[in-house]
Design an enzyme around this catalytic site. Structure first.
Site, mmCIF file in Angstrom:
data_model
loop_
_atom_site.group_PDB
_atom_site.id
_atom_site.type_symbol
_atom_site.label_atom_id
_atom_site.label_comp_id
_atom_site.label_asym_id
_atom_site.label_seq_id
_atom_site.Cartn_x
_atom_site.Cartn_y
_atom_site.Cartn_z
ATOM 1 N N ARG A 14 55.359 -7.761 8.304
ATOM 2 C CA ARG A 14 54.640 -8.815 7.573
ATOM 3 C C ARG A 14 54.653 -10.130 8.376
ATOM 4 O O ARG A 14 53.641 -10.528 8.952
ATOM 5 C CB ARG A 14 55.265 -9.013 6.175
ATOM 6 C CG ARG A 14 54.403 -9.782 5.198
ATOM 7 C CD ARG A 14 54.346 -11.255 5.413
ATOM 8 N NE ARG A 14 55.660 -11.880 5.349
ATOM 9 C CZ ARG A 14 55.909 -13.131 5.700
ATOM 10 N NH1 ARG A 14 54.913 -13.894 6.145
ATOM 11 N NH2 ARG A 14 57.126 -13.621 5.635
ATOM 12 N N ASP A 15 55.812 -10.731 8.467
ATOM 13 C CA ASP A 15 55.933 -12.037 9.136
ATOM 14 C C ASP A 15 55.471 -11.946 10.585
ATOM 15 O O ASP A 15 54.735 -12.809 11.084
ATOM 16 C CB ASP A 15 57.407 -12.468 9.049
ATOM 17 C CG ASP A 15 57.658 -13.892 9.478
ATOM 18 O OD1 ASP A 15 56.925 -14.413 10.331
ATOM 19 O OD2 ASP A 15 58.628 -14.494 8.984
ATOM 20 N N HIS A 208 66.771 -16.543 6.131
ATOM 21 C CA HIS A 208 65.637 -16.209 7.000
ATOM 22 C C HIS A 208 65.649 -17.242 8.127
ATOM 23 O O HIS A 208 65.219 -18.376 7.940
ATOM 24 C CB HIS A 208 64.339 -16.265 6.197
ATOM 25 C CG HIS A 208 63.106 -15.944 6.981
ATOM 26 N ND1 HIS A 208 62.404 -14.771 6.805
ATOM 27 C CD2 HIS A 208 62.442 -16.615 7.942
ATOM 28 C CE1 HIS A 208 61.359 -14.760 7.630
ATOM 29 N NE2 HIS A 208 61.367 -15.873 8.341
ATOM 30 N N HIS A 210 65.099 -18.595 12.181
ATOM 31 C CA HIS A 210 64.232 -18.484 13.355
ATOM 32 C C HIS A 210 65.005 -18.853 14.608
ATOM 33 O O HIS A 210 65.989 -19.587 14.545
ATOM 34 C CB HIS A 210 63.010 -19.393 13.199
ATOM 35 C CG HIS A 210 61.944 -18.778 12.336
ATOM 36 N ND1 HIS A 210 60.646 -19.203 12.346
ATOM 37 C CD2 HIS A 210 61.990 -17.761 11.448
ATOM 38 C CE1 HIS A 210 59.934 -18.470 11.494
ATOM 39 N NE2 HIS A 210 60.728 -17.597 10.934
ATOM 40 N N CYS A 241 55.901 -18.447 14.546
ATOM 41 C CA CYS A 241 55.600 -19.667 15.314
ATOM 42 C C CYS A 241 56.415 -19.815 16.590
ATOM 43 O O CYS A 241 57.212 -20.762 16.715
ATOM 44 C CB CYS A 241 55.809 -20.931 14.469
ATOM 45 S SG CYS A 241 55.087 -20.865 12.860
ATOM 46 N N ASN A 250 61.052 -15.410 14.839
ATOM 47 C CA ASN A 250 62.056 -14.808 13.963
ATOM 48 C C ASN A 250 63.268 -14.345 14.763
ATOM 49 O O ASN A 250 63.170 -13.984 15.935
ATOM 50 C CB ASN A 250 61.441 -13.600 13.251
ATOM 51 C CG ASN A 250 60.468 -14.015 12.173
ATOM 52 O OD1 ASN A 250 60.820 -14.733 11.254
ATOM 53 N ND2 ASN A 250 59.217 -13.589 12.303
HETATM 54 ZN ZN ZN Z 1 59.900 -16.042 9.777
#
Ligand code: ZN
Length: 311
Positions: A14-15, A208, A210, A241, A250
């Site tokens: 997904r991400d 979550h 990064h 990003c 991530n």
């Molecule tokens: Zn993320």
């Protein structure tokens, strides 16, 4: 499958996939999800239920969910931005919904053209829909930009905790914290997760993190030491990003699993098979940058997974 001490929630399908320009063909997505499951991954965020004109990468969300729910022992999660997306996700058969709610007032308005309070109303609407259609399905609120925001800069910690508590009051089963833009540092992570647990108890949710500035693993470790037991990560660090060259967005699942296993924390995931799951990812997204220090360096000499000296 051996028992696990923590849950790795793989968010790559997904991400990761919604952050890259290319669209992975459905057959490749399914192969990738199968390989993650075969490695022992037991929660995967497989899709986002948003209009296909906004995110063509996610146009096959329902088909991907219908396949993933056939995999034994797998919790199939989908991101839903609103009630309509939640309805489609529930109809497809997901086990868990995740709803992003931005702690940054500026980010919320720019991103979804809604205030934070209006997003809490969406959480409430989704929680009500869930109660009607599928009361056994879990609903998570992911508080994004919880550690800072590229538009607003600082995001006050009181506002993060306030918003997480509102989401739980509105019917979310848990609220986790996301470092959407990679601003977090370990001291901040410890402080915010400690406050979150004090406020929400066992409704405090996932971390979550990064890796934009290279602190992804350090932040995960800080969260672990504060009692967090669910971690989002993305195979090959796909997505999120990645505007710092050489750094993924991530947290890289392979590196996170290596760190935890080497510490004696059982993830339930087989590292060799996890690294093998990079093959279908790379095949499905030719030319896309894939990260990970552990896959590049290999496992240390003599490293045997499953030897837990401290348990
Ligand atoms: Zn993320």
């Amino acid at each position: 499958m051996k028992a696990a001490d923590i849950l790795i929630s793989e968010v790559g399908p997904r991400d990761g996939l919604q952050s890259v320009a290319a669209t992975m063909p459905t057959a490749d997505k399914l192969r990738w999800i199968d390989a993650l499951h075969a490695a022992g991954v037991r929660e995967i965020e497989v899709a986002s239920f948003v209009p296909a004109r906004l995110l063509p990468q996610m146009a096959d969300a329902a088909e991907v969910v219908r396949h993933a729910i056939t995999l034994p022992g797998l919790t199939v999660m989908a991101l839903v931005p609103n009630r309509r997306g939640a309805q489609a996700a529930l109809e497809a058969g997901v086990h868990k919904l995740t709803m992003p709610v931005s702690a940054s007032a500026a980010h919320s308005l720019a991103n979804v053209r809604k205030t934070r309070e209006e997003m809490v109303d969406e959480v409430r609407a989704i929680a009500e829909l869930r109660r009607e259609l599928a009361p056994h399905i879990r609903l998570e609120a992911g508080i994004s930009t919880a550690f800072g925001c590229t538009m607003q800069g600082d995001v006050p910690e009181d506002e993060v905790i306030w918003l997480a508590a509102l989401c739980v009051e509105a019917g979310a089963d848990e609220a986790g914290l996301s470092d959407t833009v990679g601003y977090a540092n370990p001291a901040q992570v410890r402080r915010l997760f400690r406050r979150l647990r004090a406020e929400l108890g066992d409704r405090a949710g996932a971390a979550h993190m990064h890796n934009t500035r290279g602190l992804g693993l350090a932040n995960c470790l800080a969260a672990y030491e504060e009692g967090v037991r669910t971690f989002d990560a993305s195979l090959g660090g796909l997505g999120g990003c990645p505007y710092a060259p050489g750094a993924s967005g991530n947290v890289v699942t392979e590196d996170l699993v290596f760190m935890l296993e080497a510490m004696g924390v059982r993830t339930g995931i087989d590292l060799q098979r996890l690294m093998a799951a990079r093959a279908p990812l790379i095949a499905g997204l030719p030319g896309e940058a894939v990260y990970g220090m552990t896959p590049e360096a290999g496992l240390p000499k003599g490293f045997v997974q499953g030897h837990y000296a401290h348990v």
